[in-house]
Structure formats: C-alpha cells, structure tokens
Design an enzyme around this catalytic site. Structure first.
Site, PDB file in Angstrom:
ATOM      1  N   GLY A   5       0.818  -1.208   0.000  1.00 35.49           N
ATOM      2  CA  GLY A   5       0.000   0.000   0.000  1.00 35.49           C
ATOM      3  C   GLY A   5       0.850   1.257   0.000  1.00 35.49           C
ATOM      4  O   GLY A   5       2.057   1.223  -0.246  1.00 35.49           O
ATOM      5  N   CYS A   6       0.233   2.397   0.320  1.00 37.31           N
ATOM      6  CA  CYS A   6       0.915   3.680   0.199  1.00 37.31           C
ATOM      7  C   CYS A   6       2.070   3.844   1.192  1.00 37.31           C
ATOM      8  O   CYS A   6       3.153   4.275   0.804  1.00 37.31           O
ATOM      9  CB  CYS A   6      -0.074   4.831   0.317  1.00 37.31           C
ATOM     10  SG  CYS A   6      -1.063   4.797   1.828  1.00 37.31           S
ATOM     11  N   TYR A   7       1.871   3.504   2.464  1.00 35.96           N
ATOM     12  CA  TYR A   7       2.980   3.635   3.420  1.00 35.96           C
ATOM     13  C   TYR A   7       4.125   2.691   3.070  1.00 35.96           C
ATOM     14  O   TYR A   7       5.278   3.121   3.003  1.00 35.96           O
ATOM     15  CB  TYR A   7       2.513   3.374   4.862  1.00 35.96           C
ATOM     16  CG  TYR A   7       1.945   4.580   5.540  1.00 35.96           C
ATOM     17  CD1 TYR A   7       2.744   5.672   5.847  1.00 35.96           C
ATOM     18  CD2 TYR A   7       0.609   4.633   5.886  1.00 35.96           C
ATOM     19  CE1 TYR A   7       2.223   6.790   6.480  1.00 35.96           C
ATOM     20  CE2 TYR A   7       0.073   5.744   6.513  1.00 35.96           C
ATOM     21  CZ  TYR A   7       0.887   6.819   6.817  1.00 35.96           C
ATOM     22  OH  TYR A   7       0.369   7.918   7.434  1.00 35.96           O
ATOM     23  N   THR A   9       4.957   1.450   0.205  1.00 34.30           N
ATOM     24  CA  THR A   9       5.591   1.900  -1.034  1.00 34.30           C
ATOM     25  C   THR A   9       6.482   3.111  -0.783  1.00 34.30           C
ATOM     26  O   THR A   9       7.608   3.178  -1.289  1.00 34.30           O
ATOM     27  CB  THR A   9       4.529   2.237  -2.096  1.00 34.30           C
ATOM     28  OG1 THR A   9       3.754   1.064  -2.340  1.00 34.30           O
ATOM     29  CG2 THR A   9       5.160   2.704  -3.388  1.00 34.30           C
ATOM     30  N   SER A  10       6.031   4.053   0.030  1.00 32.59           N
ATOM     31  CA  SER A  10       6.825   5.257   0.300  1.00 32.59           C
ATOM     32  C   SER A  10       8.096   4.945   1.078  1.00 32.59           C
ATOM     33  O   SER A  10       9.067   5.699   1.026  1.00 32.59           O
ATOM     34  CB  SER A  10       5.992   6.296   1.055  1.00 32.59           C
ATOM     35  OG  SER A  10       5.755   5.881   2.389  1.00 32.59           O
TER      36      SER A  10
END
Length: 82
Positions: A5-7, A9-10
C-alpha cells in the site's frame, strides 16, 4: 504475495536500493511517514475532524504499524542462506 500500500511503497522505494547491495540493514532504518487528513479514515470521531487535526501531528500505531509486515516481506528478497 500482496501488493504494498501507500505507506509501504513510500518506505520501500527509497530503501530497497540501499539494502540490496548491503549498504545498510533494514533494522537500522527509521521511517518517518506522514499522512494528510484524508488518510485518517472515515471514522466519525472528534480526533479525525479536519478542525482537530489540521496542521498538527500525532503518533499513529506506534511502535508496530499495521503495514510493517508488508514492508518486511519486501525487504526479505534474498534467497535463503545469503
């Protein structure tokens, strides 16, 4: 294997290249990720109202974030025994 997800991936995009050639250990990484107000979910609670959390910070899911297992899964890319 699930898609991160976004976290995750970052955190993974900048760190996997550093960890792949053994320049650092994943256990030495400290991730400081922030989410905007819209990332707070859709709970109808005072803490999540825009006027309560606009321009402020607060810890979320410390010390073990719910996405930590996804991050660790992707860092564990080496074949066994290496």
């Amino acid at each position: 294997m699930a898609a991160a997800g976004c976290y995750p991936t970052s955190i993974l995009l900048p760190t996997i290249p550093l960890c792949a050639p053994d320049w650092c250990r994943p256990s030495s990484i400290i991730a400081d990720s922030l989410s905007g107000v819209s990332g707070a979910g859709r709970k109808a609670e005072t803490d999540y109202l825009f006027c309560e959390c606009n321009e402020s910070l607060r810890p979320y899911a410390v010390p073990k974030h719910r996405h930590l297992s996804e991050i660790e899964q992707e860092w564990d890319w080496r074949p066994a025994g290496q």
